[in-house]
Design a protein around this motif. Structure first.
Motif, PDB file in Angstrom:
ATOM      1  N   TRP A 228      -1.571  -9.663  -1.379  1.00  0.00           N
ATOM      2  CA  TRP A 228      -1.333  -8.864  -0.174  1.00  0.00           C
ATOM      3  C   TRP A 228       0.122  -8.441  -0.105  1.00  0.00           C
ATOM      4  CZ3 TRP A 228      -4.452  -6.430   2.976  1.00  0.00           C
ATOM      5  CH2 TRP A 228      -3.958  -5.901   4.170  1.00  0.00           C
ATOM      6  N   GLY A 229       0.336  -7.138   0.222  1.00  0.00           N
ATOM      7  CA  GLY A 229       1.685  -6.595   0.273  1.00  0.00           C
ATOM      8  C   GLY A 229       2.009  -5.891   1.564  1.00  0.00           C
ATOM      9  N   GLY A 230       1.489  -6.371   2.709  1.00  0.00           N
ATOM     10  CA  GLY A 230       1.800  -5.770   3.998  1.00  0.00           C
ATOM     11  C   GLY A 230       1.199  -4.373   4.108  1.00  0.00           C
ATOM     12  N   ASP A 231       2.061  -3.356   4.363  1.00  0.00           N
ATOM     13  CA  ASP A 231       1.581  -1.990   4.489  1.00  0.00           C
ATOM     14  C   ASP A 231       0.893  -1.505   3.220  1.00  0.00           C
ATOM     15  OD1 ASP A 231       2.523  -1.905   7.048  1.00  0.00           O
ATOM     16  OD2 ASP A 231       4.333  -0.736   6.580  1.00  0.00           O
ATOM     17  N   TYR A 232       1.236  -2.103   2.062  1.00  0.00           N
ATOM     18  CA  TYR A 232       0.611  -1.711   0.805  1.00  0.00           C
ATOM     19  C   TYR A 232      -0.825  -2.248   0.660  1.00  0.00           C
ATOM     20  CZ  TYR A 232       5.090  -0.043  -1.065  1.00  0.00           C
ATOM     21  OH  TYR A 232       6.254   0.656  -1.284  1.00  0.00           O
ATOM     22  N   GLY A 233      -1.195  -3.183   1.549  1.00  0.00           N
ATOM     23  CA  GLY A 233      -2.518  -3.795   1.411  1.00  0.00           C
ATOM     24  C   GLY A 233      -2.557  -4.657   0.149  1.00  0.00           C
ATOM     25  N   ASN A 234      -3.724  -4.744  -0.465  1.00  0.00           N
ATOM     26  CA  ASN A 234      -3.831  -5.456  -1.746  1.00  0.00           C
ATOM     27  C   ASN A 234      -3.135  -4.626  -2.825  1.00  0.00           C
ATOM     28  OD1 ASN A 234      -5.389  -7.634  -0.743  1.00  0.00           O
ATOM     29  ND2 ASN A 234      -7.245  -6.363  -0.870  1.00  0.00           N
ATOM     30  N   MET A 235      -2.171  -5.244  -3.514  1.00  0.00           N
ATOM     31  CA  MET A 235      -1.366  -4.469  -4.462  1.00  0.00           C
ATOM     32  C   MET A 235      -1.093  -5.277  -5.730  1.00  0.00           C
ATOM     33  SD  MET A 235       2.489  -4.764  -2.943  1.00  0.00           S
ATOM     34  CE  MET A 235       3.184  -4.617  -4.548  1.00  0.00           C
ATOM     35  N   VAL A 236      -0.775  -4.527  -6.790  1.00  0.00           N
ATOM     36  CA  VAL A 236      -0.400  -5.117  -8.076  1.00  0.00           C
ATOM     37  C   VAL A 236       0.886  -4.445  -8.541  1.00  0.00           C
ATOM     38  CG1 VAL A 236      -1.014  -5.395 -10.529  1.00  0.00           C
ATOM     39  CG2 VAL A 236      -2.779  -5.625  -8.764  1.00  0.00           C
ATOM     40  N   ARG A 247       3.557   0.205  -9.515  1.00  0.00           N
ATOM     41  CA  ARG A 247       2.944  -0.430  -8.321  1.00  0.00           C
ATOM     42  C   ARG A 247       1.645   0.293  -7.981  1.00  0.00           C
ATOM     43  NH1 ARG A 247       7.126  -0.449  -3.897  1.00  0.00           N
ATOM     44  NH2 ARG A 247       7.841  -2.322  -4.982  1.00  0.00           N
ATOM     45  N   TYR A 248       0.595  -0.483  -7.722  1.00  0.00           N
ATOM     46  CA  TYR A 248      -0.736   0.045  -7.414  1.00  0.00           C
ATOM     47  C   TYR A 248      -1.160  -0.591  -6.087  1.00  0.00           C
ATOM     48  CZ  TYR A 248      -0.241   0.424 -12.493  1.00  0.00           C
ATOM     49  OH  TYR A 248       0.221   0.654 -13.757  1.00  0.00           O
ATOM     50  N   ALA A 249      -1.349   0.235  -5.031  1.00  0.00           N
ATOM     51  CA  ALA A 249      -1.543  -0.294  -3.685  1.00  0.00           C
ATOM     52  C   ALA A 249      -2.852   0.172  -3.064  1.00  0.00           C
ATOM     53  CB  ALA A 249      -0.365   0.097  -2.804  1.00  0.00           C
ATOM     54  N   HIS A 250      -3.203  -0.515  -1.923  1.00  0.00           N
ATOM     55  CA  HIS A 250      -4.389  -0.244  -1.098  1.00  0.00           C
ATOM     56  C   HIS A 250      -5.694  -0.574  -1.841  1.00  0.00           C
ATOM     57  CE1 HIS A 250      -1.552   1.591   1.573  1.00  0.00           C
ATOM     58  NE2 HIS A 250      -1.314   2.619   0.761  1.00  0.00           N
ATOM     59  N   ALA A 251      -5.649  -1.516  -2.779  1.00  0.00           N
ATOM     60  CA  ALA A 251      -6.840  -1.850  -3.572  1.00  0.00           C
ATOM     61  C   ALA A 251      -7.864  -2.604  -2.725  1.00  0.00           C
ATOM     62  CB  ALA A 251      -6.451  -2.683  -4.787  1.00  0.00           C
TER      63      ALA A 251
END
Length: 294
Positions: A228-236, A247-251
């Motif tokens: 979890w990355g806050g505003d990024y949601g699930n991210m890598v 960076r890959y976000a909102h997954a």
């Protein structure tokens, strides 16, 4: 000793008196004359024999030299053929590497205008004519063999350069983080924020994607964040050589863990709409030394 000499029937008889000494001297002179004749005949025979042996030896050397030259030419021809076959193999490998490079860079041939001809250019570099009448067959063969060796070395260097480029492309972010090409809904830079409707900076690129669409790593690297990355949601986040981080976000879900090594085009998660998001999409960023890069 008395010797009677009559030259004709009517001629008077001449009488000679020879002493023993004169007879001995005459025999010695005759013996020496016969020895001299024998020596001359033996000398002629020896000279004739030496001449015949020399001619035979010269013919043998000529035959041997011709055989050695033919053998040397044949050996060089076999070596040249092997070199050319090796060069052809290297050229085939180069063609395969070139095709792989095209795939890595996602080149689209349909985007090139058909009105543009295959133009060429460059300075003139004349190639010396190999079949010069002034050069012997052996010289031309040696030169051709040297050029084939040079060609093999050049092909080897090109193959090495292609391999290095291939490795560099695998380790540098390139291509799309999705299995298909799609128009971005929002790019890197200033935009009207979808939540506040105010001008704001956007650090990455948003690609619309249905929930569950595979997310692909854009280069080889090591996972440094997965969760979890806050505003990024699930991210890598994946660290790559030369200071790059992607960076890959909102997954919707993640398929990798921190510390895991990933390969280019490997699935690292599935797209969704977690975090600060208006709908299913993938937020993708490329950072170089911590600064967003285009």
């Amino acid at each position: 000793m008395q010797i009677l000499l009559m030259t004709s029937p009517t001629a008077p008889v001449r009488e000679f008196q020879l002493s023993k000494r004169q007879i001995v001297i005459g025999l010695i002179v005759m013996l020496l004359f016969l020895v001299g004749i024998n020596w001359m005949i033996a000398s002629i025979i020896n000279q004739t024999r030496d001449t015949v042996l020399f001619i035979k030896h010269s013919n043998s050397l000529d035959v041997k030299t011709t055989f050695l030259k033919d053998s040397d030419y044949e050996r060089k021809l076999h070596e040249l053929q092997a070199r050319l076959e090796e060069a052809q193999i290297n050229l085939d490998q180069l063609a395969a590497l070139k095709e792989k490079l095209k795939n890595f860079t996602n080149s689209d041939s349909s985007s090139v205008s058909s009105d543009v001809s295959a133009a060429q250019g460059g300075p003139l570099r004349l190639v010396r004519q190999l079949d010069s009448d002034q050069d012997s067959y052996g010289i031309r063969l040696d030169r051709t063999l040297e050029q084939s060796i040079g060609l093999s070395a050049q092909v080897s260097e090109l193959r090495k350069a292609f391999t290095q480029t291939q490795v560099a492309l695998k380790n540098s972010p390139s291509g799309l983080p999705l299995p298909f090409e799609v128009a971005a809904s929002s790019g890197l830079g200033y935009r009207i924020d979808p939540f506040t409707n105010q001008l704001a900076w956007h650090d990455g690129t948003d690609f619309p994607a249905l929930i569950g669409t595979p997310i692909l790593a854009t280069a080889n690297g090591i996972v440094i964040k997965a969760g979890w990355g806050g505003d990024y949601g699930n991210m890598v986040e994946v660290r790559h050589p030369n200071g790059y981080v992607t960076r890959y976000a909102h997954a919707q879900e993640l398929s990798v863990q921190v510390g895991q090594a990933v390969k280019k085009s490997q699935v690292i998660g599935k797209s969704g709409s977690t975090g600060r998001s208006t709908g299913p999409h993938l937020h993708y960023e490329v950072l170089r030394n911590g600064i967003p890069a285009s």
